[in-house]
Design an enzyme around this catalytic site. Structure first.
Site, PDB file in Angstrom:
ATOM      1  N   ASP A  98       0.704  67.774   4.616  1.00 58.10           N
ATOM      2  CA  ASP A  98       2.172  67.578   6.065  1.00 58.10           C
ATOM      3  C   ASP A  98       2.221  69.561   5.867  1.00 58.10           C
ATOM      4  OD1 ASP A  98       3.080  66.678   8.179  1.00 58.10           O
ATOM      5  OD2 ASP A  98       3.345  65.215   7.226  1.00 58.10           O
ATOM      6  N   ASP A 203       1.963  68.418  12.222  1.00 62.73           N
ATOM      7  CA  ASP A 203       3.022  67.835  12.616  1.00 62.73           C
ATOM      8  C   ASP A 203       3.116  68.108  13.734  1.00 62.73           C
ATOM      9  OD1 ASP A 203       5.774  66.421  12.210  1.00 62.73           O
ATOM     10  OD2 ASP A 203       6.294  68.277  12.711  1.00 62.73           O
ATOM     11  N   GLU A 265      -0.470  65.004  14.713  1.00 62.40           N
ATOM     12  CA  GLU A 265       0.005  63.915  14.528  1.00 62.40           C
ATOM     13  C   GLU A 265       0.220  64.019  16.959  1.00 62.40           C
ATOM     14  OE1 GLU A 265       3.884  64.851  14.899  1.00 62.40           O
ATOM     15  OE2 GLU A 265       4.357  62.352  14.664  1.00 62.40           O
ATOM     16  N   HIS A 330       5.872  56.878   8.507  1.00 63.92           N
ATOM     17  CA  HIS A 330       7.637  57.140   7.947  1.00 63.92           C
ATOM     18  C   HIS A 330       8.221  57.404   9.060  1.00 63.92           C
ATOM     19  CE1 HIS A 330       5.836  61.494   9.013  1.00 63.92           C
ATOM     20  NE2 HIS A 330       6.757  61.359   9.119  1.00 63.92           N
ATOM     21  N   ASP A 331       7.981  57.513   9.983  1.00 61.83           N
ATOM     22  CA  ASP A 331       7.747  57.408  11.432  1.00 61.83           C
ATOM     23  C   ASP A 331       8.723  55.864  11.963  1.00 61.83           C
ATOM     24  OD1 ASP A 331       9.160  60.368  11.694  1.00 61.83           O
ATOM     25  OD2 ASP A 331       7.200  60.093  12.894  1.00 61.83           O
TER      26      ASP A 331
HETATM   27  C1  NOJ Z   1       6.947  64.394  13.392  1.00 61.64           C
HETATM   28  C2  NOJ Z   1       7.416  63.897  12.529  1.00 61.64           C
HETATM   29  O1  NOJ Z   1       6.434  62.930  11.551  1.00 61.64           O
HETATM   30  C3  NOJ Z   1       8.392  63.124  12.130  1.00 61.64           C
HETATM   31  O2  NOJ Z   1       9.245  62.909  11.017  1.00 61.64           O
HETATM   32  C4  NOJ Z   1       9.446  64.861  12.233  1.00 61.64           C
HETATM   33  O3  NOJ Z   1      10.508  64.593  12.230  1.00 61.64           O
HETATM   34  C5  NOJ Z   1       8.954  65.174  13.440  1.00 61.64           C
HETATM   35  N1  NOJ Z   1       7.747  65.861  13.871  1.00 61.64           N
HETATM   36  C6  NOJ Z   1       9.723  66.871  13.398  1.00 61.64           C
HETATM   37  O4  NOJ Z   1       9.147  67.784  12.229  1.00 61.64           O
END
Ligand code: NOJ
Length: 561
Positions: A98, A203, A265, A330-331
């Protein structure tokens, strides 16, 4: 289209902190991952995406990087990671990192230097602005975590200026306008490729470029979520003109010069602008994942929504670019709780969701725990929560006058913490995740839902994933097939074909808690099509005197030409 390894891959995301702890400190680590590689191999995945494992103060569990070229000491060392990488490679598993390049931690050496003085050589590695005449923040942007006073700018007394942070105040945004920063980033990416990693997940890559002059956002304030007049407008730095030049340079300086895969992402990536990032001739990135099918703000899915999104995106990527298929990471909250059913139909619905993802066009991404049907957790105290979005939202709600109970009821079900509770390996104390005190409370349902119990069950979800993943190697239509929906108005049934030269697949899913009557096409009843996977035992609908689908039943048939 030239076939690359990632077209055939099944990616598995590891959130190291919550995966497996080898040394009893309550925090997952790389040696823990090493010990579980054989299980992942058995599952059949062939690529791991590591959520950030770099050295970090862990304000956002590693998305706040203090050193891009070192491992978080709680997780292990670079030597451990090298061992893991070599072992994974020897097992036919690739590894992608990542890469968090929109911001770093304020504890990164670059920021420590940058804040020292206005003429420090690192000053422009970050984005500094003078206060307005009245001393206030340069504009009305709010940060996404509702951190501090809510502003996306933090004042630094040392030099009397504000720095930009779209996320937490300990996560300053990097300045992509500044060539020395870009060059340093390229060097670091090459270093990881030399180290042996196979690619990067980028990211929030659509936020690297900031709008000229940092204008106020005109968005109307949201009384519950914005803070102190700072407006959390998630479009303020999204897809800003000039972003493509940044990505193209990343490609010409790094990605395009090496054997590596890149997946972005895609906050703000839509079916209209996606090809601008991933079409081959753009020379930017390989794949992007969007938030249109599933997002932590969507609490349910309907067959209509599924058909609409998949049709739209299959059209986009028909001749160029490539899709990612996923329903959680994970989000997000746990997919079986949000899009399936986590009561009596937990097992069939988990399998049905897997079928939809693994038979739709693109590369499937599995999030740890999904393969055993892990579910959402219900904490009754905000103190058990860890995620900064969740805590920030909660605080804003309390500030706007909501009761603690009400606020928790709203933030709980969509919290990223649902995905971040430790992996449930078995029914022993702390689910076999650690022998120590876990860094985060476990989901109390671990005695019922865990890998060991699942694998012993006749209805094992893990076993279904294994079967599903194998189909990818034996059924070309899964990778190459065009997508065409049938029963396009059906409120409960999702049915589609994947058609390629060699084969047609028919996917059927009863997306409901009810028994739904259905007559399958004559061809299937006459046995011309072979059933290749199902989540029910035995009988074939319409063949064995059964003219219905069971709740959450899913079937896949193949017709080879
Ligand atoms: C996206 C990531 O998936 C998330 O977990 C993170 O908090 C934010 N970007 C900031 O890096």
């Amino acid at each position: 289209m030239e076939r690359k390894w990632w077209h055939e891959a099944v990616v598995y995301e590891i959130y190291c902190k919550s995966f497996c702890d080898s040394d009893g400190d309550g925090i997952g680590d790389l040696r823990g991952v090493i010990s579980k590689l054989p299980v992942l191999k058995e599952l059949g995945i062939n690529c791991i995406w590591f959520a950030p494992i770099y050295k970090s103060p862990q304000v956002d569990n590693g998305y706040d990087v203090a050193d891009y070229q070192d491992i978080e000491p709680d997780y292990g060392t670079l030597e451990d990671f090298k061992e893991l990488l070599d072992l994974a490679h020897s097992m036919g598993i690739r590894v992608i990192m990542d890469m968090v390049l929109n911001h770093s931690s304020d504890e990164h050496r670059w920021f420590q230097e940058s804040r020292k003085s206005k003429d420090n050589p690192y000053r422009n590695y970050y984005i500094w602005q003078p206060p307005k005449a009245d001393g206030s923040e340069p504009n009305n942007w709010g940060n996404y975590f509702r951190d501090g006073n809510g502003s996306a700018w933090e004042y630094d007394e040392l030099t009397g200026e504000y720095y930009l942070h779209q996320y937490a105040k300990k996560m300053p945004d990097l300045n992509w306008e500044y060539e020395p920063l870009r060059k340093e980033v390229y060097k670091m990416l090459h270093w990881w490729l030399d180290f042996g990693v196979d690619g990067f997940r980028l990211d929030v890559f659509t936020r690297f470029k900031k709008p000229e002059g940092f204008p106020d956002t005109k968005k109307a304030p949201n009384v519950i979520l914005d803070r102190n007049g700072f407006i959390m407008d998630n479009t303020m730095c999204l897809n800003v003109e000039g972003i493509h030049e940044i990505l193209h340079e990343l490609y010409t300086e790094v990605f395009g010069t090496r054997e590596c895969m890149t997946v972005g992402e895609g906050a703000g990536v839509t079916s209209q602008n996606a090809l601008g990032y991933v079409a081959k001739e753009r020379e930017e990135i390989d794949m992007v994942y969007h938030f249109e099918l599933s997002h932590r703000k969507l609490f349910s899915m309907t067959p209509e929504h599924f058909r609409k999104v998949q049709t739209e995106w299959a059209d986009v990527f028909r001749h160029n670019g490539w899709a990612v298929q996923y329903m959680s990471n994970h989000d997000s909250a746990r997919q079986v709780s949000v899009y399936g059913s986590d009561g009596i139909y937990r097992m069939p619905s988990a399998k049905l969701l897997a079928t939809l993802i693994h038979t739709s066009p693109g590369t499937p991404f599995i999030y740890q725990g999904e393969e055993i049907g892990m579910v959402n957790v219900e904490f009754d105290d905000i103190k058990d929560h860890n995620c900064c979005y969740t805590v920030g939202d909660y605080n804003s709600m309390i500030q706007s006058g909501m009761s603690a109970e009400e606020a928790l009821k709203i933030v709980g079900p969509r919290s990223r913490d649902n995905a971040r509770t430790p992996y449930q390996w078995d029914a022993s104390k702390h689910a076999g995740f650690t022998t120590g005190q876990p860094w985060m409370k476990l989901n109390p349902r671990y005695t019922e839902i865990n890998l060991e119990a699942d694998r012993k069950s006749e209805d094992s979800i893990f076993a279904y994933y294994q079967e599903m993943i194998k189909l990818r190697q034996t059924h070309p239509a899964i990778i190459e097939g065009d997508l065409r929906f049938l029963l396009e108005d059906h409120p409960q049934i999702i049915m589609y074909l994947r058609e390629c030269e060699k084969e047609t697949l028919l996917v059927i899913a009863n997306y409901s808690n009810e028994k739904i009557s259905l007559q399958l096409p004559e061809d299937i009843r006459s046995g011309k099509w072979q059933r290749v996977i199902t989540n029910v035992k035995g009988t074939i609908p319409s063949v064995d005197g059964r003219d219905y689908l069971l709740p959450w039943e899913t079937e896949v048939y193949s017709n080879t030409k």
